[in-house]
Enzyme design. Structure first.
Site, short mmCIF file in Angstrom:
data_model
loop_
_atom_site.label_atom_id
_atom_site.label_comp_id
_atom_site.label_asym_id
_atom_site.label_seq_id
_atom_site.Cartn_x
_atom_site.Cartn_y
_atom_site.Cartn_z
N GLU A 265 0.94 -1.04 -0.08
CA GLU A 265 -0.09 -0.05 -0.02
C GLU A 265 0.94 1.04 -0.15
OE1 GLU A 265 -2.34 -1.12 -1.05
OE2 GLU A 265 -4.09 -0.71 0.39
N THR B 278 -5.29 7.42 -5.74
CA THR B 278 -5.46 7.50 -4.27
C THR B 278 -4.66 8.55 -3.75
OG1 THR B 278 -6.02 5.12 -4.10
CG2 THR B 278 -5.11 6.13 -1.96
N1 HSE Z 1 -8.42 4.84 3.42
C1 HSE Z 1 -7.80 4.92 2.22
C2 HSE Z 1 -8.26 6.21 1.47
C3 HSE Z 1 -8.20 3.92 1.23
O1 HSE Z 1 -9.31 6.40 1.71
O2 HSE Z 1 -7.60 6.99 0.96
C4 HSE Z 1 -7.72 3.87 -0.24
O3 HSE Z 1 -8.13 2.99 -1.02
#
Ligand code: HSE
Length: 320
Positions: A142, A194
């Protein structure tokens, strides 16, 4: 330990992170879509690479293990494995990845690769690591994908069901029960990275908003534990992240309204988007919600893909 050279097959589910109000802490796994992988281990000579990645899909993700999320997760696992064996075990992994979860869709595509790889590796090595260890390793993937070691996709991918990341450092994952829930997901075919969706967020939160948000998180957890569908529905509200991020997703407010009118308990952005998910009490409602999603995006001419599915309770599975 699985004999050297013997291939195993792995199925890694998509996940919905945040669950609306629980930014970076709540998430759940779904039965569809999922990634497929094959993996084996072999002994390694000192000059050989320890990880070989073979992509059998068309997404052209990096095969350099240092740049690939599955590779980064496997490096973290291998490092701890070799330390446990005092440097006496030199092994290598070969992994074939068939991504059926489109990268960048907001349903945990990178988490499925990282989590699938480490669960597969652990199975090959005789399940010597705990699920918490595997989450820790997979978080390195991640970091590559979004710049941050968040675990709200990884945890449900590995544990299955709904999970709460109570703490990242030190890691504490709480598996939550949930009543039968049907999930409708729409993936508008636009790209939201993201890292971009995180960089636009405000770093300060007003106390009144924080109070609302933690009321909703507690309400959602209580609703899941008590199988109280109305409480779940009322708690699917996000006053901090969604107002900022939803501007990146065409038709978001209208879509949410129509889905609720069709009977959905509630829903919102899946992870960092662009996918949107809705939870419903029955399959019929989940399908009616899908119809609303299709109609809205067809009316604005936005290509999209939908899934009607349920919460996956198993997490990553070894299928052969
Ligand atoms: N919690 C993370 C975000 C998840 O919302 O940025 C990304 O998939």
């Amino acid at each position: 330990m699985v004999p050297a050279n013997q291939w195993i097959k792995i199925k890694a589910p998509a996940t919905v992170a945040n669950m609306v109000c629980g930014f970076d802490i709540l998430g759940f796994a779904v039965n569809n879509p999922y990634d497929e992988m094959e993996m084996r281990w072999m002994e390694r000579n000192s000059n050989e690479p320890s990880i070989t990645i073979i992509n059998i899909d068309t997404y052209q993700l990096p095969t350099d293990p240092e740049k690939n999320v599955a590779g980064a997760a496997l490096y973290a696992l291998l490092e701890e494995y070799e330390a446990l064996k005092n440097g006496n075990a030199k092994i290598k992994f070969e992994i074939k990845i068939n991504k059926l979860i489109k990268p960048g869709s907001g349903v945990g595509s990178s988490a499925a690769s990282s989590a699938g790889a480490v669960v597969g590796a652990n199975y090959l090595l005789g399940n010597i690591f705990s699920k918490d260890d595997l989450v820790r390793f997979a978080m390195n993937g991640e970091k590559i994908a979004s710049g941050v070691k968040h675990a709200d996709n990884i945890a449900p991918c590995i544990f299955g069901g709904v999970t709460l990341v109570r703490s990242i450092f030190p890691l504490e994952i709480v598996a939550l029960p949930s009543p039968q829930l049907h999930v409708t997901i729409v993936h508008p075919q636009i790209e939201v990275r993201t890292s971009d969706a995180r960089s636009i967020l405000r770093q300060q939160v007003q106390l009144k908003d924080a109070i609302k948000q933690w009321g909703n998180i507690a309400g959602l957890v209580a609703g899941l534990m008590k199988s109280d569908y109305d409480l779940i529905g009322r708690s699917l509200e996000d006053v901090i992240i969604e107002p900022v991020r939803s501007i990146l997703i065409p038709g978001f407010d209208e879509l949410k309204l129509r889905c609720k009118q069709a009977g959905a308990l509630g829903g919102g952005i899946s992870g960092s988007g662009p996918s949107i998910f809705m939870l419903s009490k029955t399959k019929d409602i989940a399908e009616a919600v899908e119809k609303e999603m299709n109609q809205l995006y067809e009316s604005i001419g936005l290509p999209h893909h939908t899934y009607v599915t349920t919460i996956n309770q198993a997490g990553v599975e070894i299928t052969e």
